[in-house]
Design a protein around this motif. Structure first.
Motif, PDB file in Angstrom:
ATOM      1  N   THR A 163       0.870  -1.173   0.000  1.00 47.27           N
ATOM      2  CA  THR A 163       0.000   0.000   0.000  1.00 47.27           C
ATOM      3  C   THR A 163       0.909   1.224   0.000  1.00 47.27           C
ATOM      4  O   THR A 163       1.855   1.297   0.787  1.00 47.27           O
ATOM      5  CB  THR A 163      -0.897   0.022   1.247  1.00 47.27           C
ATOM      6  N   VAL A 165       1.578   5.203   0.616  1.00 47.89           N
ATOM      7  CA  VAL A 165       1.033   6.248   1.485  1.00 47.89           C
ATOM      8  C   VAL A 165       1.746   7.567   1.213  1.00 47.89           C
ATOM      9  O   VAL A 165       2.985   7.637   1.219  1.00 47.89           O
ATOM     10  CB  VAL A 165       1.191   5.883   2.976  1.00 47.89           C
ATOM     11  N   VAL A 181      -8.128  11.276   5.752  1.00 48.01           N
ATOM     12  CA  VAL A 181      -7.513  10.373   4.771  1.00 48.01           C
ATOM     13  C   VAL A 181      -8.369  10.226   3.519  1.00 48.01           C
ATOM     14  O   VAL A 181      -9.599  10.087   3.605  1.00 48.01           O
ATOM     15  CB  VAL A 181      -7.295   8.965   5.369  1.00 48.01           C
ATOM     16  N   TYR A 183      -8.669   7.497   0.634  1.00 49.43           N
ATOM     17  CA  TYR A 183      -8.280   6.172   0.167  1.00 49.43           C
ATOM     18  C   TYR A 183      -8.524   6.124  -1.332  1.00 49.43           C
ATOM     19  O   TYR A 183      -9.669   6.284  -1.783  1.00 49.43           O
ATOM     20  CB  TYR A 183      -9.065   5.085   0.903  1.00 49.43           C
ATOM     21  N   VAL A 213      -3.918   7.321   0.874  1.00 48.40           N
ATOM     22  CA  VAL A 213      -3.546   5.915   0.999  1.00 48.40           C
ATOM     23  C   VAL A 213      -3.993   5.183  -0.255  1.00 48.40           C
ATOM     24  O   VAL A 213      -5.170   5.220  -0.620  1.00 48.40           O
ATOM     25  CB  VAL A 213      -4.184   5.285   2.254  1.00 48.40           C
ATOM     26  N   MET A 249      -3.460   1.577   9.017  1.00 54.96           N
ATOM     27  CA  MET A 249      -3.147   2.996   8.849  1.00 54.96           C
ATOM     28  C   MET A 249      -3.497   3.785  10.108  1.00 54.96           C
ATOM     29  O   MET A 249      -2.740   4.675  10.527  1.00 54.96           O
ATOM     30  CB  MET A 249      -3.916   3.575   7.650  1.00 54.96           C
ATOM     31  N   GLU A 250      -4.613   3.459  10.725  1.00 54.61           N
ATOM     32  CA  GLU A 250      -5.068   4.217  11.889  1.00 54.61           C
ATOM     33  C   GLU A 250      -4.271   3.873  13.142  1.00 54.61           C
ATOM     34  O   GLU A 250      -4.058   4.739  14.000  1.00 54.61           O
ATOM     35  CB  GLU A 250      -6.562   3.978  12.097  1.00 54.61           C
ATOM     36  N   PHE A 253      -0.085   4.986  11.751  1.00 51.18           N
ATOM     37  CA  PHE A 253       0.353   6.180  11.035  1.00 51.18           C
ATOM     38  C   PHE A 253      -0.516   7.411  11.298  1.00 51.18           C
ATOM     39  O   PHE A 253      -0.497   8.359  10.519  1.00 51.18           O
ATOM     40  CB  PHE A 253       0.396   5.892   9.529  1.00 51.18           C
ATOM     41  N   ALA A 255      -3.606   7.903  10.903  1.00 46.31           N
ATOM     42  CA  ALA A 255      -4.725   8.119   9.979  1.00 46.31           C
ATOM     43  C   ALA A 255      -5.996   8.259  10.809  1.00 46.31           C
ATOM     44  O   ALA A 255      -6.210   7.517  11.768  1.00 46.31           O
ATOM     45  CB  ALA A 255      -4.858   6.956   9.011  1.00 46.31           C
TER      46      ALA A 255
END
Length: 425
Positions: A163, A165, A181, A183, A213, A249-250, A253, A255
């Protein structure tokens, strides 16, 4: 002696009638496409008009904004005998580039298809949290300014997949806040790299306080958990995107939960159907030339032809498993978009401002956009009938190519960022 099961005569007749209806409704498109497929095989679909950037000669030590430096596992070199990418299947009208499938793509591994979801043998990076199903981050590689590839060991796919980012300049690994974010889902016959290689996403997102993302979506993934004769199993792309990528991600990072979903071609279908099937997950959804009405007359036949390597494993038989097709049809589920911002755009396959005036009527990019344009029109009408307010730009002349999608990204970006609270930084 084997026991036979007798089906009611009425059931047999009903299925026979259903099949005749499906076949009859598909004849016009099937006849048209029989000639189109020859042109498709020869020309391919409209793809990127930009040359990919040359790879850097010396690898950059991986790091992410905020002076966070990952462990040594993230710098591991690929195995010496990395398998070569398989030869791509015949091009189709919904192709969105000229890439080759990633090695081990689960969509093309018939021997693994339908297998029980399983965790790949891979060591997770220290300090990174896993998703609820065990999916974990195994590698982090810097590929550009504020741009990183995150490798994920995915039980839903049974393999590791990447993925990409894009972090905003304001991002910091030490922050206590989260970031909104977007996506972004790529199209068919392409890879997770396509948004940064083929589009203007980096320029458009620059100066905004937003993360972007871009997950891998598979060669034929279609943004769904594959049906596989009703037994499910690998590949489960919807589970990968919703239950693995988003939590990772959350949890790792910063997100945030203020999310938008955007996509082109099959990725546009994914953006809209994910918003419908996971109400409350996204505040905005945008589709550029998306496949938004897969059960429209003739479309199941077209899609089965396009995804020859997958057959009917994606959604099942369009007659016998019609309920599953409808459960992934953006137009059928349009009422579930209540309260969500929506942007839908498509051309109609006529030669447009970014096309060669001498483009053949059978060019794959023209055929693909004719189909997406009709599906978009069906979606817009269904939204109107259901009282769902959306923003639509059915711009007429234009083919299935990045030149138009880049323009549409610019047009839709202000509404996307406003919906998720992403301000200019």
């Amino acid at each position: 002696m084997e026991k036979r099961t007798t089906r009611p005569v009425a059931s047999i007749k009903r299925r026979s009638i259903d099949k005749k209806i499906a076949i009859t409704s598909a004849v016009a498109i099937a006849v048209t496409l029989s000639g189109s497929m020859i042109a498709i095989a020869q020309t391919g679909a409209g793809g990127s008009e930009e040359r990919p950037q040359a790879a850097a000669g010396t690898p950059t030590p991986p790091s992410i904004p905020g002076n966070f430096v990952p462990g040594p596992e993230s710098m591991a070199s690929p195995p010496p005998n990395t398998p070569r990418s398989p030869k791509p299947p015949v091009s189709n009208p919904f192709s969105t580039g000229k890439e080759r499938p990633a090695p081990g793509d689960p969509d093309l591994r018939g021997d693994r298809r339908g297998g029980k979801p399983r965790m790949p043998k891979a060591k997770g990076l220290p300090g990174f949290k896993a998703a609820d199903d065990g999916a974990k981050i195994t590698k982090l590689t810097k590929v550009g300014a504020s741009l990183y590839d995150v490798t994920i060991a995915s039980p839903a796919l049974g393999v590791e997949r990447k993925t990409r980012v894009l972090f905003p300049k304001s991002w910091s690994s030490k922050a206590t806040r989260t970031w909104p974010v977007v996506y972004a889902y790529h199209g068919g016959n392409n890879l997770y790299t396509s948004w940064t290689k083929d589009s203007n996403i980096r320029q458009v997102a620059a100066g905004y306080d937003v993360m972007v993302v871009m997950p891998e979506g598979g060669w034929n993934g279609s943004y769904t958990n594959w049906w596989n004769d009703g037994k499910g199993g690998i590949p489960q792309w919807e589970n990968f995107h919703i239950n693995e990528v988003i939590p990772l991600m959350e949890r790792n990072f910063h997100a945030g939960s203020s999310r938008a979903a955007i996509g082109l071609s099959s990725g546009g279908q994914g953006a809209i159907t994910y918003a419908e099937r996971h109400q409350g997950m996204f505040k905005y959804a945008a589709s550029y030339s998306g496949a938004l009405n897969i059960t429209a007359p003739g479309m199941p036949t077209v899609l089965l032809h396009m995804n020859q390597s997958a057959g009917d494993d994606i959604w099942g038989d369009p007659v016998r498993d019609r309920a599953n097709w409808k459960a992934h049809d953006a137009t059928v589920m349009v009422s579930k978009l209540k309260g969500i911002g929506v942007y839908v755009s498509s051309g109609d396959g006529r030669v447009g401002p970014y096309d060669d005036p001498k483009m053949s009527p059978l060019h794959a990019g023209r055929v693909g956009e004719q189909l997406s344009g009709q599906m978009a029109a069906n979606f817009v009408n269904a939204a109107k009938n259901a009282g769902i307010p959306i923003t639509a730009n059915l711009y007429g002349p234009g083919t299935h190519k990045w030149s138009y999608w880049k323009r549409e990204l610019v047009r839709s970006w202000p509404a996307i960022t406003a919906a998720i609270g992403a301000t200019k930084s």
